[in-house]
Design a protein around this motif. Structure first.
Motif, PDB file in Angstrom:
ATOM      1  N   GLU A   1      48.360 -25.477  26.079  1.00  0.00           N
ATOM      2  CA  GLU A   1      48.704 -24.569  24.975  1.00  0.00           C
ATOM      3  C   GLU A   1      49.604 -25.236  23.931  1.00  0.00           C
TER       4      GLU A   1
ATOM      5  N   GLU B   1      40.061 -18.650  34.787  1.00  0.00           N
ATOM      6  CA  GLU B   1      40.225 -17.726  33.669  1.00  0.00           C
ATOM      7  C   GLU B   1      41.401 -18.132  32.777  1.00  0.00           C
TER       8      GLU B   1
ATOM      9  N   PHE C   1      40.566 -21.396  30.858  1.00  0.00           N
ATOM     10  CA  PHE C   1      39.724 -21.254  29.661  1.00  0.00           C
ATOM     11  C   PHE C   1      40.423 -20.461  28.555  1.00  0.00           C
ATOM     12  N   ASP C   2      41.311 -19.554  28.917  1.00  0.00           N
ATOM     13  CA  ASP C   2      42.127 -18.909  27.867  1.00  0.00           C
ATOM     14  C   ASP C   2      42.927 -19.971  27.126  1.00  0.00           C
TER      15      ASP C   2
ATOM     16  N   ILE D   1      42.219 -23.267  26.975  1.00  0.00           N
ATOM     17  CA  ILE D   1      41.323 -24.186  26.256  1.00  0.00           C
ATOM     18  C   ILE D   1      40.948 -23.602  24.893  1.00  0.00           C
ATOM     19  N   ARG D   2      40.784 -22.292  24.841  1.00  0.00           N
ATOM     20  CA  ARG D   2      40.413 -21.667  23.557  1.00  0.00           C
ATOM     21  C   ARG D   2      41.511 -21.805  22.495  1.00  0.00           C
ATOM     22  N   THR D   3      42.717 -22.165  22.906  1.00  0.00           N
ATOM     23  CA  THR D   3      43.791 -22.353  21.910  1.00  0.00           C
ATOM     24  C   THR D   3      43.802 -23.786  21.349  1.00  0.00           C
TER      25      THR D   3
ATOM     26  N   ARG E   1      33.804 -31.759  20.180  1.00  0.00           N
ATOM     27  CA  ARG E   1      33.592 -30.993  21.405  1.00  0.00           C
ATOM     28  C   ARG E   1      34.627 -31.379  22.438  1.00  0.00           C
TER      29      ARG E   1
ATOM     30  N   TYR F   1      33.959 -31.953  29.465  1.00  0.00           N
ATOM     31  CA  TYR F   1      34.267 -31.430  30.792  1.00  0.00           C
ATOM     32  C   TYR F   1      33.826 -32.454  31.817  1.00  0.00           C
TER      33      TYR F   1
ATOM     34  N   ASN G   1      30.637 -23.128  26.557  1.00  0.00           N
ATOM     35  CA  ASN G   1      29.970 -22.873  25.291  1.00  0.00           C
ATOM     36  C   ASN G   1      29.143 -24.114  24.921  1.00  0.00           C
TER      37      ASN G   1
ATOM     38  N   GLU H   1      30.338 -26.306  21.839  1.00  0.00           N
ATOM     39  CA  GLU H   1      31.683 -26.907  21.836  1.00  0.00           C
ATOM     40  C   GLU H   1      31.964 -27.742  23.081  1.00  0.00           C
ATOM     41  N   SER H   2      30.938 -27.956  23.920  1.00  0.00           N
ATOM     42  CA  SER H   2      31.186 -28.660  25.183  1.00  0.00           C
ATOM     43  C   SER H   2      30.266 -29.862  25.360  1.00  0.00           C
TER      44      SER H   2
END
Ligand code: SAH
Ligand code: SF4
Length: 345
Positions: free
Chosen positions: A199, A234, A237-238, A240-242, A250, A253, A276, A279-280
């Motif tokens: 984050e 969960e 990935f919250d 990672i979205r930041t 991309r 992973y 996604n 983006e991956s």
């Protein structure tokens, strides 16, 4: 020190900011590490630096070269602690330094040799860059005068985000125009998923980010990576979205394929739910077996099947080729060789 830090130190001591640029040029462009040889830097600046700072590079105490051109180094620091780093030669001619960020690692992944060592200590920014500079110098002097790294990956020993500030400063110097001047896209930071530090990545130079995922289901991931108990998929990935992603970039992973554990149809289904497509990128890593490990590598056919299934679903998917097998430089085999070498006796 980063360039702004060095400027601040020099200005504080009564010198000029441009002295910092001269010094960076000597160290990172001319690769002269002995201040007395810096012809255009004033004697006063040199005296000040020599009295207050350390210019020694870490020592290359062991080097091995694989038949495929990959090199492995054991590098020792002032306190005699050692880490390994690897220079990986690709067919394209790319020379990638796989650099260590810590002595050992606190994360304790069950498939990883380094993970079984525990954490001894963090490396300073200088010790991280020192691996780059000392191994370059060693190869130029002993084997190949033209030797040059084109890429750097933080995939050696240690969890780079656990040592955030030092890894950040080392990265700033890799990218610094007056220094090594490597492109942002040539540097990759790999993390096991330290959520609070992920984050904070908005504050990190915009290099490539690789996430060591290794499983698409929480029970499997927890078996492989104890960190998943603290930060499950969960939460990961919250976080990672930041991550601020530049256009067309991309996230990679990394997914170690382990026989009968995460190489099943339900793992492919799980990955498609998590990732996604636009983006991956998925980098499959066939598990590198080693005697102490209970895990096994899947067959080549299985690896190909897994890759093809992901490709069919539209994912950019690659399989990591194992390099340097004959010198134990492959992923997960970076563990201390000190005992075997009896270095300090
Ligand atoms: N700590 C960071 C970066 C260093 S590990 C991280 O985990 O991302 C670098 C890579 O080597 C990771 O993707 C890790 O999962 C992989 N690795 C470790 N042990 C391995 C093994 N036995 N076989 C294959 N890959 C391994
Ligand atoms: Fe540490 Fe990475 Fe090894 Fe996990 S895989 S123990 S995070 S070095």
């Amino acid at each position: 020190m980063t360039l702004p830090e060095l400027k601040e130190v020099l200005v504080g001591a009564g010198f000029k900011p441009f002295n910092a640029i001269q010094i960076f040029n000597w160290i990172y462009k001319n690769n002269i590490y002995e201040p007395t040889l810096w012809t255009n830097v004033s004697k006063k600046v040199k005296e000040y630096l020599l009295a207050n700072y350390d210019f020694d590079l870490p020592k290359v105490v062991w080097h091995g070269k694989s038949t495929d051109g990959t090199r492995k180094f054991l590098v020792a620091f002032k306190d005699q602690k050692t880490v390994e780093c690897v220079a990986i030669l690709a067919e394209s001619g790319r020379m990638t330094l796989c650099v260590s960020s810590q002595v050992g690692c606190a994360i304790g992944c069950t498939f990883c040799h380094t993970g079984t060592m525990g954490l001894t200590r963090h490396l300073s920014a200088g010790e991280i860059l020192g691996q780059f500079l000392a191994t370059t110098k060693w190869v130029r002097e002993n084997d190949d005068p033209e030797f040059k790294y084109t890429n750097v990956v933080f995939m050696g020993q240690g969890e780079p985000l656990h040592n955030y500030d030092n890894v950040k400063n080392a990265t700033l110097n890799l990218l610094e125009d007056n220094g090594i001047a490597m492109g942002q896209r040539k540097v990759t930071l790999s993390t096991s998923g330290l959520v609070p530090q992920i984050e904070k990545l908005w504050d990190f130079p915009p290099v490539n980010i690789a996430i060591s995922l290794h499983a698409a289901h929480n029970n499997v991931r927890t078996e492989l990576m104890p960190i998943n108990k603290a930060y499950d998929l969960e939460r990961l990935f919250d976080a990672i979205r930041t991550i601020p992603l530049k256009a067309h970039r991309r996230i990679t992973y990394e997914y170690i394929l382990i026989k009968d554990l995460n190489d099943r149809q339900e793992d492919i289904d799980g990955l498609t739910k998590l990732l996604n497509i636009k983006e991956s990128k998925i980098n499959l890593i066939p598990f590198n077996e080693y005697p102490e490990s209970r895990f096994k590598s899947p067959s080549k056919t299985k690896v190909k099947w897994f890759k093809d299934e992901l490709l069919k679903r539209g994912y950019v998917t690659t399989v990591r080729v194992t390099k340097g097998d004959d010198i134990l430089a492959a992923c997960g085999q970076l563990k201390s060789m000190e005992d075997q070498l009896n270095l300090w006796s």
